[in-house]
Write a protein that holds these residues in place. Structure first.
Motif, PDB file in Angstrom:
ATOM      1  N   HIS A   1       2.967  -5.616   1.597  1.00 31.19           N
ATOM      2  CA  HIS A   1       2.255  -5.668   2.886  1.00 31.19           C
ATOM      3  C   HIS A   1       3.095  -6.210   4.038  1.00 31.19           C
ATOM      4  CE1 HIS A   1      -0.991  -6.306  -0.229  1.00 31.19           C
ATOM      5  NE2 HIS A   1      -1.488  -5.271   0.395  1.00 31.19           N
TER       6      HIS A   1
ATOM      7  N   TYR B   1       3.227  -1.177  -0.327  1.00 34.49           N
ATOM      8  CA  TYR B   1       2.650  -0.980   1.008  1.00 34.49           C
ATOM      9  C   TYR B   1       3.470  -1.611   2.128  1.00 34.49           C
ATOM     10  CZ  TYR B   1      -1.122   0.683  -1.822  1.00 34.49           C
ATOM     11  OH  TYR B   1      -1.836   1.377  -2.753  1.00 34.49           O
ATOM     12  N   THR B   2       4.650  -2.082   1.828  1.00 32.88           N
ATOM     13  CA  THR B   2       5.505  -2.571   2.915  1.00 32.88           C
ATOM     14  C   THR B   2       6.014  -1.395   3.733  1.00 32.88           C
ATOM     15  OG1 THR B   2       6.113  -4.725   2.064  1.00 32.88           O
ATOM     16  CG2 THR B   2       7.824  -3.543   3.272  1.00 32.88           C
ATOM     17  N   VAL B   3       6.046  -1.575   5.058  1.00 32.71           N
ATOM     18  CA  VAL B   3       6.453  -0.503   5.958  1.00 32.71           C
ATOM     19  C   VAL B   3       7.747  -0.900   6.662  1.00 32.71           C
ATOM     20  CG1 VAL B   3       5.808   0.808   8.011  1.00 32.71           C
ATOM     21  CG2 VAL B   3       4.064   0.241   6.291  1.00 32.71           C
TER      22      VAL B   3
END
Lengths: 341, 341, 341
Positions: free
Chosen positions: A170, A152-154
């Protein structure tokens, strides 16, 4: 011994091999052939464990320890219990780290791009990367070989990430260039707008934040830490600098090489620090300051003036350390006198 | 010039047009026809760049700058290098912001609801919204026109979001009503339970938190900031208030209009502040306080008493600013005397 | 009344039933048959509402309240307006909590594993759990019955979670064992590497962090809080301890039972606290300290020495509370004298 649910253990290793890899000298009577199974704290170690003494607060635990061997400074060797093998060095914590790594090498989860990751077609991902579920890799991003992007890292458009980088889950990375061998813990926010407003009674006007965040090599950034991008200049984190959890770094801040920023510290906008500066926990720097190489800021200090190289400051507002303690002593004496009346 | 990987640049613009849009007056000899290509800091600007002087700490950089034009207060115009065109105003930072926006208009990523977003059928999403991958929009949520919900942001049931709102990635919004033109940076947590317990030796009993968070228009909320919902009353953030990274706002806090809350500040439960209050970085307010309009709390201050309107306080425990500095001076003199003995 | 978009309300209940469930005694003239519809703050309550008076700052609101009934200490009953029914107890906040729960029972969203959650085949999920979209449950994880894992929360391999646990969205849990009835708010980071480096001019060497985080029963952990795992020993959070938002807990810290850690507090590595210790907001503890049972640390205090059981400290560096205020008084008097000259 570390919990086998979480940590793999290899070995055993002989004391001689461990001394070699940790650059320590064996004390009198220590047998290099003796085998050891792992590391443990002084108060929980058994005969087949290696422990260490660094902070002298733990001298009593050292004296009473059942550890079969212990890494220790020569000056403290005399306090050892009988029968304990000693591994002598002037830097026991570093030597212990090498031994702990030998027994518990960091796991390398398998490489691969998860089917639920979303990689923009224009992005470039190097060899042997691990991209976890839900990670988003934006347009024109480059990720160097063997890097690991957590779930879920952007990663925003245009970001560059070096080789052997580890980004936890994250995280949000925007407008930034990240060096090699950087570790970013979960929930870190890098590259968002700085807090730049033209204040005024008719409303605070956002000033466009047109710089980047430049992170050198071998940097560590703690969980839920925040690093704003520059307003025009860049925000710069020098190589080898270690940043703890919940630290705030404002726009245009420049940190040199090998700085240590302990948890919950805040550096206001445009402050510049040299190399090897130490910021104690919860310390705060005003904006537009200049902090010299090797300066040390004690925990909770509030720094409102430049600090020359090598100086240690403490207090809020911060003072050179001797001056601070002299003030504390004077005030304490006066209050005591008053209390005695 | 801003890195073209991250920022688009338009232009060039004539000096006359830039003066008009920034409400500045051209200095003597400045040609309104002269073309400029962008903005840059004083020390990196070239002949076709506009720069600005606001903080006088940068006077030397101003004097030595190669910038073709500079936004500056009339009172400081005399310090300009020869040949630099001046754009005169009493509020150079605001004027510069307008110029920077002209060259680098904020990008508007395309509208659309990503296939991997999850919108509850009972939710209402306005026209031209952008809903990024993994965003979750709960039951009965309303999102106003042109709003942008970042990747993996979770919006709880019943939440209302206004128009032209920008919510970054990884945010959590619950039990809250958000106004128009609000910006929420990544990782902000809005509307979770306040820290309300009936403490006792047999266990701390959670008190149900039955209020909401009400966020006005034009508010900004920083990365990883936390705003708890009210316990019974609401937590209220007035319009135009700007909140920096890692700020904590407890249950029932009320902030007026146009407040500025710098990073890592904490406001304890039920404290109420008026309009245009400034909270310096890492400052802390005890609970149940009343802080008047236009009060100013210096960085790292610890406020344990009400603050009247317009007053500036500093220190922990915080004092009116003159009193604080008088104490610092007295203590410093006493300690010096002692040191001289 | 709480906003029906967010909170369900049941009832009405009779005053007699509410007195029974909150263990309060009805004041003279209060009719046990009278019906009430809900709870409200003193200044907003109407005739069919129950309110409470705990903090005496709100005595005026109590006197002027239109609440039909109010939970109050017998000692403050005399200040009630005419006609208000009184519910008497020595712990009004706890009694009020019980009443509020009766009117607004916590919602229990339906159990079920979302199709977009990713559960490792080797993980074990108990009966009636709720696992939200995007949650990742790693290898060999166990989740106890009736636990709730929020959207996009990532639970690392080997983690154990008890029964009736609530984990919010966007959390990261690694290398940890979590007890029963624990609440973890959104964005909390548990179990990442501690900040352990062997510092040195040639580079700061990471020391492997081989411990875990052990969280007892009935613990609450605030939004965006960070708890590092142990370096060799474990980091331990005792049962019943409540941790607020943005708190930092370093490696090897041990907190006893029933501690309260208010927002933005930081506990440095290896510090140990006993039971029922209270840490005020933004307080900071140095590392390797010992803090006795029932000690109290005032907000913003900086603790650099051990604290004996039961002692209250304040200031940075922290002092016993009487000593601190005596110093403040002396300094204030000296500065005043100076100002008068």
């Amino acid at each position: 011994m570390p919990d086998s649910r979480f940590f793999a253990t290899v070995g055993p290793f002989s004391l001689g091999d461990l001394a070699a890899l940790s650059d320590t000298a064996l004390g009198d009577g220590a047998s290099p052939e003796r085998l050891f199974a792992g590391v443990a704290p002084l108060d929980r170690a058994e005969l087949d464990h290696i422990s260490f003494l660094d902070n002298l607060k733990y001298r009593a635990e050292f004296r009473d320890s059942r550890a079969g061997a212990c890494v220790v400074r020569p000056a403290h060797a005399a306090g050892a219990p009988e029968g304990m093998a000693l591994m002598l060095t002037e830097d026991p914590y570093r030597a212990f780290a090498a031994i702990a790594v030998a027994f518990h090498p960091a796991p390398r989860p398998p490489a691969g791009i998860d089917a639920l990751a979303r990689i923009d077609p224009s992005a470039s991902v190097g060899a042997d990367c691990r991209i976890e579920p839900g990670a988003i890799v934006g347009a024109r991003v480059t990720v160097g070989a063997r890097s690991h992007i957590g779930a879920y890292t952007v990663i925003g458009d245009g970001v560059t990430i070096g080789e052997d980088v580890h980004v936890g889950s994250h995280c949000t990375l925007q407008y930034c260039l990240i060096g090699d061998r950087v570790t970013i813990h979960p929930g870190a926010r890098i590259g968002q707008d700085g807090f730049g407003f033209a204040l005024g009674p008719a409303g605070h006007l956002k000033v466009p934040q047109l710089g980047r965040v430049i992170v050198g090599d071998d940097v560590e950034i703690g969980a839920n830490a925040t690093i704003d991008r520059g307003a025009g200049p860049d925000t710069v984190i020098g190589s080898g600098t270690k940043i703890d959890n919940l630290v705030q770094i404002g726009h245009n801040v420049q940190l040199g090489r090998g700085c240590v920023v302990v948890a919950q510290t805040g550096l206001s906008g445009s402050t510049k620090a040299g190399d090897m500066v130490l910021f104690g926990g919860q310390s705060g720097m005003a904006g537009h300051l200049s902090i010299g190489d090797g300066a040390r800021v004690a925990a909770q200090s509030g720094v409102f003036r430049d600090i020359p190289a090598g100086q240690t400051v403490i207090g809020s507002p911060a003072l050179p350390v001797k001056e601070f303690w002299r003030q504390i002593a004077v005030l304490s004496r006066l209050a005591k006198k008053k209390g005695d009346q």
